[in-house]
Motif scaffolding. Structure first.
Motif, PDB file in Angstrom:
ATOM      1  N   SER A 121      34.829  68.173  41.435  1.00 22.62           N
ATOM      2  CA  SER A 121      34.778  67.313  40.240  1.00 22.62           C
ATOM      3  C   SER A 121      35.732  67.805  39.165  1.00 22.62           C
ATOM      4  N   VAL A 122      35.608  69.078  38.827  1.00 20.63           N
ATOM      5  CA  VAL A 122      36.451  69.625  37.747  1.00 20.63           C
ATOM      6  C   VAL A 122      37.908  69.656  38.194  1.00 20.63           C
ATOM      7  N   GLY A 123      38.134  69.984  39.458  1.00 19.65           N
ATOM      8  CA  GLY A 123      39.508  69.984  39.977  1.00 19.65           C
ATOM      9  C   GLY A 123      40.138  68.600  39.891  1.00 19.65           C
ATOM     10  N   ALA A 124      39.389  67.572  40.276  1.00 19.31           N
ATOM     11  CA  ALA A 124      39.902  66.200  40.201  1.00 19.31           C
ATOM     12  C   ALA A 124      40.183  65.803  38.754  1.00 19.31           C
ATOM     13  N   ALA A 125      39.297  66.241  37.851  1.00 21.01           N
ATOM     14  CA  ALA A 125      39.502  65.931  36.426  1.00 21.01           C
ATOM     15  C   ALA A 125      40.795  66.574  35.917  1.00 21.01           C
ATOM     16  N   LEU A 126      41.050  67.806  36.322  1.00 19.34           N
ATOM     17  CA  LEU A 126      42.270  68.493  35.877  1.00 19.34           C
ATOM     18  C   LEU A 126      43.529  67.802  36.417  1.00 19.34           C
ATOM     19  N   ILE A 127      43.436  67.290  37.643  1.00 20.93           N
ATOM     20  CA  ILE A 127      44.574  66.554  38.220  1.00 20.93           C
ATOM     21  C   ILE A 127      44.759  65.218  37.501  1.00 20.93           C
TER      22      ILE A 127
ATOM     23  N   THR B 115      34.667  85.062  30.973  1.00 18.09           N
ATOM     24  CA  THR B 115      33.975  83.770  30.943  1.00 18.09           C
ATOM     25  C   THR B 115      34.059  83.090  29.578  1.00 18.09           C
ATOM     26  N   SER B 116      34.132  83.885  28.504  1.00 16.97           N
ATOM     27  CA  SER B 116      34.196  83.274  27.167  1.00 16.97           C
ATOM     28  C   SER B 116      35.389  82.326  27.057  1.00 16.97           C
ATOM     29  N   MET B 117      36.562  82.809  27.427  1.00 11.94           N
ATOM     30  CA  MET B 117      37.756  81.963  27.283  1.00 11.94           C
ATOM     31  C   MET B 117      37.935  81.025  28.475  1.00 11.94           C
ATOM     32  N   GLU B 118      37.309  81.342  29.622  1.00 12.25           N
ATOM     33  CA  GLU B 118      37.340  80.415  30.756  1.00 12.25           C
ATOM     34  C   GLU B 118      36.573  79.137  30.405  1.00 12.25           C
ATOM     35  N   THR B 119      35.366  79.301  29.856  1.00 17.51           N
ATOM     36  CA  THR B 119      34.571  78.123  29.482  1.00 17.51           C
ATOM     37  C   THR B 119      35.235  77.357  28.333  1.00 17.51           C
ATOM     38  N   LEU B 120      35.821  78.101  27.389  1.00 25.24           N
ATOM     39  CA  LEU B 120      36.471  77.420  26.252  1.00 25.24           C
ATOM     40  C   LEU B 120      37.721  76.664  26.712  1.00 25.24           C
ATOM     41  N   SER B 121      38.493  77.247  27.618  1.00 24.95           N
ATOM     42  CA  SER B 121      39.712  76.599  28.135  1.00 24.95           C
ATOM     43  C   SER B 121      39.377  75.294  28.843  1.00 24.95           C
ATOM     44  N   VAL B 122      38.453  75.368  29.798  1.00 28.25           N
ATOM     45  CA  VAL B 122      38.121  74.172  30.573  1.00 28.25           C
ATOM     46  C   VAL B 122      37.426  73.147  29.679  1.00 28.25           C
ATOM     47  N   ILE B 136      29.998  72.202  24.713  1.00 26.23           N
ATOM     48  CA  ILE B 136      29.704  73.509  24.152  1.00 26.23           C
ATOM     49  C   ILE B 136      30.049  74.560  25.206  1.00 26.23           C
ATOM     50  N   ALA B 137      30.786  75.583  24.779  1.00 23.42           N
ATOM     51  CA  ALA B 137      31.149  76.697  25.660  1.00 23.42           C
ATOM     52  C   ALA B 137      30.337  77.904  25.229  1.00 23.42           C
ATOM     53  N   THR B 138      29.700  78.573  26.198  1.00 27.68           N
ATOM     54  CA  THR B 138      28.853  79.699  25.828  1.00 27.68           C
ATOM     55  C   THR B 138      28.819  80.755  26.920  1.00 27.68           C
ATOM     56  N   CYS B 139      28.557  81.983  26.524  1.00 23.83           N
ATOM     57  CA  CYS B 139      28.330  83.055  27.495  1.00 23.83           C
ATOM     58  C   CYS B 139      27.549  84.176  26.827  1.00 23.83           C
ATOM     59  N   SER B 140      27.037  85.086  27.649  1.00 24.77           N
ATOM     60  CA  SER B 140      26.182  86.144  27.127  1.00 24.77           C
ATOM     61  C   SER B 140      26.305  87.395  27.979  1.00 24.77           C
ATOM     62  N   ARG B 184      41.871  74.917  15.291  1.00 26.83           N
ATOM     63  CA  ARG B 184      42.421  74.099  16.367  1.00 26.83           C
ATOM     64  C   ARG B 184      42.667  74.942  17.622  1.00 26.83           C
ATOM     65  N   ILE B 185      42.392  74.366  18.776  1.00 25.81           N
ATOM     66  CA  ILE B 185      42.729  75.005  20.050  1.00 25.81           C
ATOM     67  C   ILE B 185      44.010  74.360  20.542  1.00 25.81           C
ATOM     68  N   THR B 186      45.071  75.159  20.655  1.00 26.87           N
ATOM     69  CA  THR B 186      46.371  74.562  20.984  1.00 26.87           C
ATOM     70  C   THR B 186      46.799  74.791  22.430  1.00 26.87           C
ATOM     71  N   HIS B 187      46.489  75.963  22.988  1.00 30.09           N
ATOM     72  CA  HIS B 187      46.931  76.295  24.347  1.00 30.09           C
ATOM     73  C   HIS B 187      45.865  77.115  25.062  1.00 30.09           C
ATOM     74  N   ALA B 188      45.893  77.046  26.366  1.00 27.88           N
ATOM     75  CA  ALA B 188      45.076  77.950  27.174  1.00 27.88           C
ATOM     76  C   ALA B 188      45.920  78.404  28.362  1.00 27.88           C
ATOM     77  N   THR B 189      45.839  79.675  28.673  1.00 30.88           N
ATOM     78  CA  THR B 189      46.550  80.208  29.837  1.00 30.88           C
ATOM     79  C   THR B 189      45.512  80.717  30.846  1.00 30.88           C
ATOM     80  N   ILE B 190      45.536  80.118  32.044  1.00 32.03           N
ATOM     81  CA  ILE B 190      44.566  80.439  33.099  1.00 32.03           C
ATOM     82  C   ILE B 190      45.123  81.584  33.941  1.00 32.03           C
ATOM     83  N   GLY B 191      44.339  82.636  34.069  1.00 28.46           N
ATOM     84  CA  GLY B 191      44.831  83.848  34.724  1.00 28.46           C
ATOM     85  C   GLY B 191      44.739  83.832  36.238  1.00 28.46           C
ATOM     86  N   LYS B 192      45.554  84.690  36.824  1.00 29.75           N
ATOM     87  CA  LYS B 192      45.487  84.993  38.262  1.00 29.75           C
ATOM     88  C   LYS B 192      44.662  86.251  38.465  1.00 29.75           C
TER      89      LYS B 192
END
Lengths: 340, 340
Positions: A121-127, B115-122, B136-140, B184-192
Motif C-alpha cells: 500500500s505505502v509503496g504504491a502510494a509513493l509510486i 523511527t522518529s524521522m522515518e515516520t515523519l518522512s513518510v 501524526i508521527a510518533t515513537c517512544s 515547514r518540512i521541506t525535504h526528507a532523505t531516506i537512508g540505506k
C-alpha cells in the motif's frame, strides 16, 4: 475534508497507472508440497535453505524473492529507489539484514502478518505520487524462527490445540512502478487496530477476524463496491476458525462473501497436510498473492482481486503480562491488465 | 529517471506547504532533570508513570504525547487520518497498544532509533501527495523496557563500558498537515542500510555513525546544500563516540559540520548526569526534535534545521549469533515559518 487520493478516510485511490512489474516467492518444504507448488519461484527442500541458521534461511528467502522479482521485472537493482520490508522477528532482522545486502534505501515496517499489504500500500502510494520510480515491497516468515520466538523452543515439540495455526515458511516480493503490462493496483485501505479482548496466542484466527471485518467493510463502503465486484477476495491468514467468523460477521453487515472468499492460510496447504487450522505468518498472504493471485491476474482468469492481509500485533511479553491481542488488517485492490 | 518529488534517488522534496501543526513530548525522571526540562510537555517523576509495568508506562507516554500534540494542533482525534508509529520493543507493542486506544488507522514502522524521522518522512509524503489531511508521527523508548529486552534483566545491574549509551525514556509526537503557522518540512532523505562490521551491542555510536555519514552526505549532494546552509544539524543518538567519528568522517568528505552540529543524545542530558556516552533510543531524537527544535523554529531563533535520526537494526538474537550490527539513518529538513 477529503485529501486528493482519499475515498473515505481510510481508502486511497491511486490516480496513475500503478502496476506490479514483477513478483516472486521463495518457500520451504511443506509449502512446496502444497497445492500451489507449481506457482512458486523457489522451493527449498529443507528448513535451512542451505544456510547456517533458521534466521539466515528466512532472510535468504527474502533476498531470493527480491532478486527474482527484480529480474522478472526486467530491471536492475540500481533502478529500485526504495525497498519497503517487514517481518515477524524481533526488530525485523530478516528485513534489515536483507536490506544490508541491497544497495537500496530501506523503509522498515511492522504490521505483523499484515505487513505484505502494508508495504504494498505505502509503496504504491509513493509510486503514484512520484516519490520513487520503482519500489519493492517484501516480507517473510519462517516456521522455526517464529515458533521459537513467539511460543516454545522448536525442539521442545509443544502440543498445540486444533485451532492453532502453522506459520508459513517463505517470502514474497513485488516490484511496483508506473505503466507496463502487470496487474494494476487501484486502491488500498489502511486498517485500524481492533482489539476484541482475545488473549490466547494460539487463537489468532478469532483475534484477527474482527480486524479483517472492519477493514473489508470499510473498503466496500469507501469504494461503493460489494464483494460481488471482485472475482476473488482473500484474507491473509485467518485459517478455518477465522474464515468462518469472518463470513458470518460480514453477512451480518449485509456483505455476502461466500461466492468469492478464500483465505491464503487455507489455500497454501492441502487438507491432508498437518497444519491445524491453516497457515499464518507474513508469508501466508505474500506467497499466495505474489504467485497464485498475480499469475491469475496476469492471465486474466481473475479480473479483480482484493487482498486483505491480517496481523496479530502481540508479543510474548504482552500476552505473558496478561494483555489481549490487538489486531489490524490492510487491503489492496488489484485488477487484471485488460478488462475483457 | 527522477520521479516528480525526487531530488536525487534518496531525497524527497515536498511540493506543497507541509507543516508541523503541533508537537508534544512526554519523558521520564532523568530526562526531566536534564537541561531541556523546560521544553517538555509531560515529565514523569518515576519510571512507571503511574502504570502497572514499564511496558505500560512506555505506551502511556506515547499516548500522552499523541493526545497533547493533537490538542496543541487545535484538532480532534477524528481529524487525524493516519498514525505512523514505531518503537524498539519486540513487535513494536508500544505503538500497537497505543493505536488500539486511538480511533485512527495505523501504519506501523520499524527503523530502531531512526523511527522518529522515518515516520515523519513518510507521513509528510502522504500529506504532500494528498493521501491524508492530517497524520501524526510518533515513537517512544523506555530505559527499563529496552534494557531488559536488549541486554540484561534490569534488576541485575550489569556493568557497562564507558562507550555505552543510556536509552532515553520518553515519547514524541508531531501532527503534520498542509498550511498553518508551524515549522515547514521541506525535504526528507531516506537512508540505506550501512554495516561496517561492528558486533558490540554497547558500541552503537561507532556502528551508527557511518550510516549517518551516508545519509547526511547524500542529503547535501541531493539538495545541493552544505552544512552551513543549516543553523542546526543534529544526529539522533550517536553519543560522544559517534559524534566524534561523524565529524571526522564528514570532514574527510569536505563537509565541515563543527559550527552547526550537535547530537540529541548529548543535548538531552547534562554532562554531570551518569549516562555514559550519552542518550540513545527512539525517544532521543523524537523528544529533542519535537520540543527544543520545534520551539526554536517556532520562535525563529533557528531558521533551518536538519534532523538525522540514527538506528541500529540489530536484535539480541542477531548479535548473540555473532552477527554485525546493520545501521540506518533518515534525515528531515525543517524550516522556520518566516524567513527573515
Amino acid at each position: 475534508m477529503k485529501a486528493q487520493h482519499q475515498c473515505g478516510r481510510q481508502t486511497w485511490k491511486f490516480l496513475h497507472d500503478i502496476r506490479i512489474q514483477g513478483s516472486a516467492v521463495a518457500v520451504g518444504p511443506l509449502e512446496g508440497e502444497g497445492p500451489l507448488a507449481a506457482e512458486f519461484d523457489h522451493i527449498h527442500p529443507d528448513m535451512y535453505a542451505g544456510q547456517a541458521s533458521w534466521e539466515k534461511a528466512e532472510r535468504y528467502m527474502m533476498y531470493q524473492a527480491v532478486q527474482t522479482a527484480i529480474k522478472k521485472s526486467n530491471l536492475l537493482e540500481s533502478e529500485i529507489d526504495i525497498v519497503l520490508a517487514g517481518d515477524l522477528l524481533n526488530q525485523t532482522i530478516s528485513s534489515n539484514f536483507t536490506a544490508s545486502q541491497l544497495n537500496i534505501p530501506l523503509i522498515g515496517m511492522f504490521g505483523a502478518c499484515s505487513t505484505s499489504m502494508e508495504t504494498l500500500s505505502v509503496g504504491a502510494a509513493l509510486i503514484d505520487a512520484g516519490y520513487a520510480s520503482y519500489i519493492i515491497a517484501t516480507c517473510s516468515s519462517h516456521n522455526c524462527t517464529a515458533e521459537k520466538q513467539f511460543r516454545y523452543p522448536t525442539e521442545y515439540g509443544g502440543q498445540k490445540p486444533e485451532y492453532a495455526q502453522w506459520t508459513v515458511t517463505g517470502a514474497g516480493a513485488a516490484v511496483v512502478g508506473r505503466g507496463g503490462a502487470g496487474p494494476r493496483i487501484t486502491h488500498a485501505t489502511i486498517g485500524k487496530v481492533v482489539d476484541m479482548g482475545i488473549k490466547d496466542p494460539f487463537d489468532m484466527g478469532s483475534a484477527m477476524a474482527p480486524a479483517a471485518v472492519d477493514t473489508l467493510s470499510t473498503h466496500f463502503r469507501d469504494t461503493d463496491r460489494m464483494p460481488s465486484d471482485y472475482d476473488l477476495i482473500v484474507t491473509g491468514d485467518l485459517g478455518k476458525v477465522g474464515y468462518a467468523i469472518l463470513k458470518d460477521e460480514m453477512k451480518d453487515l449485509a456483505f455476502e462473501m461466500t461466492p468469492v472468499y478464500n483465505d491464503c492460510g487455507l489455500m497454501i496447504y492441502s487438507p491432508d497436510q498437518q497444519v491445524f487450522s491453516g497457515g499464518s505468518g507474513c508469508a501466508s498472504s505474500a506467497v499466495v498473492t505474489y504467485s497464485y493471485i498475480m499469475n491469475r491476474l496476469r492471465e486474466g482468469s481473475i479480473k479483480r482481486a482484493l487482498v486483505c492481509a491480517t496481523g496479530a500485533l502481540f508479543s510474548p511479553v504482552s500476552y505473558q503480562q496478561g494483555e489481549s491481542i490487538p489486531c489490524i488488517a490492510h487491503a489492496v485492490a488489484l485488477e487484471a491488465v485488460e478488462e475483457v
